[in-house]
Design an enzyme around this catalytic site. Sequence first.
Site, PDB file in Angstrom:
ATOM      1  CG  ASP A  39      -2.024  -1.028   1.134  1.00 13.73           C
ATOM      2  OD1 ASP A  39      -2.196  -1.605   0.036  1.00 13.73           O
ATOM      3  OD2 ASP A  39      -2.704  -1.262   2.147  1.00 13.73           O
ATOM      4  CD  GLU A  41       6.620  -1.331  -2.974  1.00 11.94           C
ATOM      5  OE1 GLU A  41       7.660  -1.447  -3.658  1.00 11.94           O
ATOM      6  OE2 GLU A  41       5.879  -2.290  -2.664  1.00 11.94           O
ATOM      7  CE1 TYR A  42      -2.813   2.121  -6.816  1.00 10.09           C
ATOM      8  CE2 TYR A  42      -3.431   3.474  -4.921  1.00 10.09           C
ATOM      9  CZ  TYR A  42      -3.676   3.030  -6.213  1.00 10.09           C
ATOM     10  OH  TYR A  42      -4.770   3.497  -6.898  1.00 10.09           O
ATOM     11  CB  SER A  88     -35.813  -6.766 -18.348  1.00 15.27           C
ATOM     12  OG  SER A  88     -36.975  -6.814 -19.129  1.00 15.27           O
ATOM     13  CD  GLU A 122     -23.421 -13.935 -16.290  1.00 19.19           C
ATOM     14  OE1 GLU A 122     -23.148 -12.829 -15.813  1.00 19.19           O
ATOM     15  OE2 GLU A 122     -23.307 -14.224 -17.491  1.00 19.19           O
ATOM     16  CE  LYS A 124     -31.891 -11.358 -12.559  1.00 17.51           C
ATOM     17  NZ  LYS A 124     -31.838 -10.218 -11.623  1.00 17.51           N
ATOM     18  CG  ASP A 126     -30.664  -8.285  -5.540  1.00 22.36           C
ATOM     19  OD1 ASP A 126     -31.234  -7.670  -6.469  1.00 22.36           O
ATOM     20  OD2 ASP A 126     -31.190  -8.466  -4.441  1.00 22.36           O
ATOM     21  CD  GLU A 185     -26.874  -6.124 -11.786  1.00 19.45           C
ATOM     22  OE1 GLU A 185     -27.898  -6.047 -11.088  1.00 19.45           O
ATOM     23  OE2 GLU A 185     -26.895  -6.197 -13.023  1.00 19.45           O
ATOM     24  CE1 TYR A 237     -25.206  -7.782 -18.596  1.00 22.36           C
ATOM     25  CE2 TYR A 237     -24.714  -6.978 -16.387  1.00 22.36           C
ATOM     26  CZ  TYR A 237     -25.417  -6.875 -17.574  1.00 22.36           C
ATOM     27  OH  TYR A 237     -26.337  -5.873 -17.742  1.00 22.36           O
ATOM     28  CE  LYS A 301     -26.251 -12.943 -20.277  1.00 23.25           C
ATOM     29  NZ  LYS A 301     -25.182 -11.941 -20.168  1.00 23.25           N
ATOM     30  CE  LYS A 325     -34.919 -12.859  -9.833  1.00 25.90           C
ATOM     31  NZ  LYS A 325     -36.023 -11.997 -10.252  1.00 25.90           N
ATOM     32  CB  CYS A 419     -58.099  -8.232  27.020  1.00 27.33           C
ATOM     33  SG  CYS A 419     -57.774  -9.896  26.388  1.00 27.33           S
ATOM     34  CB  CYS A 422     -61.172 -11.588  28.837  1.00 23.78           C
ATOM     35  SG  CYS A 422     -59.818 -10.528  29.425  1.00 23.78           S
ATOM     36  CB  CYS A 437     -54.844  -9.324  29.063  1.00 20.77           C
ATOM     37  SG  CYS A 437     -56.366  -9.866  29.870  1.00 20.77           S
ATOM     38  CB  CYS A 442     -57.590 -13.643  29.644  1.00 21.54           C
ATOM     39  SG  CYS A 442     -57.640 -13.231  27.891  1.00 21.54           S
TER      40      CYS A 442
END
Length: 681
Positions: A39, A41-42, A88, A122, A124, A126, A185, A237, A301, A325, A419, A422, A437, A442
């Site tokens: 990290d 070096e980055y 879709s 693959e 799906k 969400d 996605e 995808y 697909k 699904k 109640c 009762c 109650c 009751c």
Amino acid sequence: MAEKREIPPEVIERVKKLREEIEYHNYRYYVLDSPVISDAEYDALMRELKELEAKYPELVTPDSPTQRVGYPPAKEFRTVPHAIPMLSLDDAFSEEEVLDFDRRVKRFLNLPEDQDIEYTVEPKMDGLAVELVYEDGKFTVGSTRGDGYQGEDVTNNLKTIKSIPLRLFSTDGLPIPRLLEARGEVFMKKEDFKKLNEERLSRGEPPFANPRNAAAGSLRQLDPNVTAQRPLDIYFYGVGRVEGYEFKTQWEILQTLPKWGLKVNPYVRLVKNIREAIAYHHEMEKIRESLPYEIDGIVIKVNDLSLWEKLGTKARSPRYALAYKFPPTQVTTQVLDIIVQVGRTGAVTPVAILKPVQVGGVIVSRATLHNEDEIRRKDVRIGDWVLVQRAGEVIPEIVMVIKERRTGNEKPFKMPEVCPVCGTKLVRKPGEAVWRCPNRGCYGQLVRHILHFASRGAMDIEGLGTKVAEALVDRGLVQDVGDLYYLKVEDLLQLPGFALKKARNLYEAIQRSKKTTLARFLYALGIRHVGEVAAQLLAKHFKSLEAIKKASMADLLSVPGIGPEAARSVWEWFRNERNLKTLEKLLQAGITFEEEAEEAPAEKPLEGKTFVFTGALKSMTREEAKRRVQALGGRVASSVSRNVDYVVVGENPGSKYDRARALGLKMINEEEFLKLIGQKP
């Protein structure tokens, strides 16, 4: 007019080299999850690039890694048309529907029904579908799917997602296309979703209902600086238009996109036929909960792209693809009514009557509303459209009200003053969220008391369920649990659906239950705050019912594991004239106690696990539960945080429940908790 200064060629070359290196290391870190530098070096590379761009601002370009954040807020999203519509997919929820899809594909292509068609499969995701346009390898425009034909321009927001390359690069010499419309996605990982909701709750902001809403809400911010603070990710995808490179199969697309720096889900697979696609669906459903992100099914697909052209599309969906699904865990339905139920301890709990809907493979028509405070907090009204969630056995519950769908005809719920069973005036003690109650006679309480008395952990009377208990009370055959042992076969024959055999079976089950243990009997009595564990502690300490009956408050408080609430409840129960009459009736009927075998010392299976409790438990008090967890090596926290492993949800849970749900913590009910601590439910 100032003269244009000359930039040293070595600076131009260094800036170019830095950008290439940073994008490569972004690819290694965010796409391959395999960094090759530290990290530090980055950070040094990024710092050097920023310094050079600050010194020579004319070198700053929109695709520079330094430009992922810092864009001014937009007044509104402009519209971007999709050159090739982002249609879709048709949904399938059963194997037969998937097989029908395969048969339709073959019929359309004039293929024999027994010929295999190759498919890609693959997960799906969400999340939120997007399209990214790369021209000569440079990311120029990004948009949401929208209505499929045009979407919203979210280019600057997409640039904040570090797994998206601002410029394509080739990892193995593949030519970069002149034009590439990459489709993917955008999503948020479960753990990141928990952290985001925790932060929102700490600021007093409403939590997101689920990771998909969080991802969509984050990407559709007019201010990219807000999006930059949200932990978004992406999987690609597919493609739209491509110029300068030709694909022959969907599998080739999925294998090639990562070579240009575009992240593809590692679970993509090529299968030989539809049966293998169905097997893949079952496999993904099994590991669904263990994945770091939400998926709601799989996408199937046709692999051969030349067949896509032959199959074509319908009005809104392609013929060559299908979404298979999983049963949903969150669905939308309507609150038809709100009623209240009376429990055996007198607790009056509101329940939403829902328009029946399938959630997680189960038809749900009711959802708990816990208590009056929760109804107010969520503003649930009769007639509202709501988001309902079911997870494990703790749910169904109402996650949120969809207020945009209100018509003005919805009716606010008001807790009854008396109640509903009762007619006794309800009471709510200071510090409690529950209305009760107070009438011990009751009907509602009596039915549930009988059910508790007959339950497996108590007297274990097989065949005595809700309908039988209600029938016994309706016909006046049972006015307290003591009356159960004075029933004759001919009495039971009066009950609906009872013939001689069924009546004899229930009679014999009642007779068999007379032989029990002191601990089970104490639990069966239904003394408030005395669950199975407390009953065992009392039986072990006092050895006899007579000793418990005569025990003072001080005696009861001296029992390890028995707190003040349980001690007072026991003391008061054995000083109530009505209870003593019932007890005498039970003992005269022939209840006898046998010695209970000592349990072997338990291991510490809960070592390192943290629990939080919300709501009342039936089998034990909160203090007892805490002691049990600690004895098994776990710890009990008083507040909810993402470090909690289990949230145990009892009756009428409080605000901890909402916070735990918002953070996506694992919630278990009392039965699941008892299994965890090695106790029979």
